[in-house]
Design a protein around this motif. Sequence first.
Motif, PDB file in Angstrom:
ATOM      1  N   LYS A 271       0.823  -1.210   0.000  1.00 47.59           N
ATOM      2  CA  LYS A 271       0.000   0.000   0.000  1.00 47.59           C
ATOM      3  C   LYS A 271       0.852   1.254   0.000  1.00 47.59           C
ATOM      4  O   LYS A 271       0.525   2.242  -0.674  1.00 47.59           O
ATOM      5  CB  LYS A 271      -0.925  -0.012   1.223  1.00 47.59           C
ATOM      6  N   VAL A 272       1.951   1.215   0.743  1.00 45.93           N
ATOM      7  CA  VAL A 272       2.844   2.369   0.830  1.00 45.93           C
ATOM      8  C   VAL A 272       3.306   2.818  -0.547  1.00 45.93           C
ATOM      9  O   VAL A 272       3.458   4.010  -0.813  1.00 45.93           O
ATOM     10  CB  VAL A 272       4.064   2.019   1.716  1.00 45.93           C
ATOM     11  N   ILE A 283      -8.809  -6.648  -8.096  1.00 45.91           N
ATOM     12  CA  ILE A 283      -9.458  -7.892  -8.520  1.00 45.91           C
ATOM     13  C   ILE A 283      -8.897  -9.007  -7.653  1.00 45.91           C
ATOM     14  O   ILE A 283      -7.704  -9.303  -7.711  1.00 45.91           O
ATOM     15  CB  ILE A 283      -9.190  -8.183 -10.012  1.00 45.91           C
ATOM     16  N   ASN A 284      -9.749  -9.612  -6.840  1.00 48.07           N
ATOM     17  CA  ASN A 284      -9.285 -10.625  -5.899  1.00 48.07           C
ATOM     18  C   ASN A 284     -10.457 -11.521  -5.514  1.00 48.07           C
ATOM     19  O   ASN A 284     -11.577 -11.030  -5.332  1.00 48.07           O
ATOM     20  CB  ASN A 284      -8.684  -9.955  -4.653  1.00 48.07           C
ATOM     21  N   ALA A 289      -9.749  -9.468   1.562  1.00 46.66           N
ATOM     22  CA  ALA A 289      -8.428  -8.937   1.233  1.00 46.66           C
ATOM     23  C   ALA A 289      -8.333  -7.472   1.669  1.00 46.66           C
ATOM     24  O   ALA A 289      -9.241  -6.677   1.385  1.00 46.66           O
ATOM     25  CB  ALA A 289      -8.166  -9.048  -0.263  1.00 46.66           C
ATOM     26  N   PRO A 290      -7.265  -7.086   2.354  1.00 46.52           N
ATOM     27  CA  PRO A 290      -7.127  -5.703   2.844  1.00 46.52           C
ATOM     28  C   PRO A 290      -7.203  -4.655   1.740  1.00 46.52           C
ATOM     29  O   PRO A 290      -7.585  -3.514   2.003  1.00 46.52           O
ATOM     30  CB  PRO A 290      -5.737  -5.709   3.499  1.00 46.52           C
ATOM     31  N   ILE A 291      -6.857  -5.032   0.518  1.00 44.28           N
ATOM     32  CA  ILE A 291      -6.824  -4.033  -0.561  1.00 44.28           C
ATOM     33  C   ILE A 291      -8.201  -3.445  -0.833  1.00 44.28           C
ATOM     34  O   ILE A 291      -8.335  -2.302  -1.283  1.00 44.28           O
ATOM     35  CB  ILE A 291      -6.221  -4.636  -1.848  1.00 44.28           C
ATOM     36  N   PHE A 292      -9.272  -4.194  -0.516  1.00 41.57           N
ATOM     37  CA  PHE A 292     -10.615  -3.671  -0.747  1.00 41.57           C
ATOM     38  C   PHE A 292     -10.958  -2.516   0.194  1.00 41.57           C
ATOM     39  O   PHE A 292     -11.885  -1.765  -0.055  1.00 41.57           O
ATOM     40  CB  PHE A 292     -11.643  -4.794  -0.589  1.00 41.57           C
ATOM     41  N   GLY A 298     -13.763  -2.510  -6.320  1.00 45.71           N
ATOM     42  CA  GLY A 298     -13.330  -3.866  -6.034  1.00 45.71           C
ATOM     43  C   GLY A 298     -14.135  -4.877  -6.820  1.00 45.71           C
ATOM     44  O   GLY A 298     -15.366  -4.767  -6.920  1.00 45.71           O
ATOM     45  N   VAL A 299     -13.462  -5.866  -7.375  1.00 41.51           N
ATOM     46  CA  VAL A 299     -14.109  -6.937  -8.119  1.00 41.51           C
ATOM     47  C   VAL A 299     -13.747  -8.254  -7.434  1.00 41.51           C
ATOM     48  O   VAL A 299     -12.573  -8.634  -7.391  1.00 41.51           O
ATOM     49  CB  VAL A 299     -13.652  -6.972  -9.593  1.00 41.51           C
TER      50      VAL A 299
END
Length: 319
Positions: A271-272, A283-284, A289-292, A298-299
């Motif tokens: 993320k940094v 896409i995950n 997932a933390p990215i969402f 988000g997909v």
Amino acid sequence: MSTLVFLEHHGSELLKASLGVLAKAGSLDGEVAGVVAGTGVEQLAGQAGRFGAARVFVAEDTALEAPLPQPRVDVLAGLVREHGFETVLFGQSVLAADVAAGLAARLEAGLNWDLIDLVQEDGRLVGKRPALADSVYVDVGWSSTPRLALFRTGAFEPVETGGEAAVERAAVELEDFSTAATMLEQAHEQRSGPSIEDADVVVAGGRGLGGPEHFGLVEDLARALGGAVAATRAVVDSGWYPYSAQVGQTGRTVSPKLYVACGISGAIQHKVGMQGSGTIVAINKDTNAPIFEFADLGVVGDLHQIVPKLTELVKARRG
């Protein structure tokens, strides 16, 4: 306030990071000058004028042909001493970081690094720097001049002002120890398309791809979007993709207009390196997932099915 900007170049072009810093310097009060060092670099002075430099010092010497830091430290130290520059700014790169550190030691000056902004507050310069894994921002300053600052990649966009710079020759007087190192060989990365730092679109792949043989999905989508390919540290450590493509705390920092993360969990270290992107698409298949948490779109699904279809749609849309 007088400011000197180190203008790094590659071939016949000034680096985007240097021009971005130059444009930022031009937005502050005071005179702004640039310095370019190498061989056959006088033509680059015109480029600098368009991005805010009132003067450009050109240091031409065969000793500056190789991208070695110490000869450039000699040139910059001479200019600071002769012209009394109060501030010296650098855009992030391996060479610029070496030159900035060497100049700070030579002049016994303060160096703030990894800055994302520079502002004037109550008549003094204040740098803005991320801290605690980019979770907070802190103000940093200098107790004396010259003030040296190294800015994070993508901190500023180059903005043309249409000006013209006065070109002056800079003296090249090198210390004995500055000529002790010799570059025996210089390798250039072989790639097509923009670098991940310069691209408006970055498509990144993570461990969710399942193996290096599936990285073609990411490459095809990046090619269709006219972007660059990036990777996570886990992917690079596994030998799936070269380090030059790594985004994150121990890799490169990018800030494209569009960042597409394919099979990336979104750990803080990654993320940094990409949270400054304009729009983040993730896409995950893992809904947790933390990215969402920080993605704009988000997909949830199997990227092996989604990415090829997305590539086809992009190609169809582009005709």
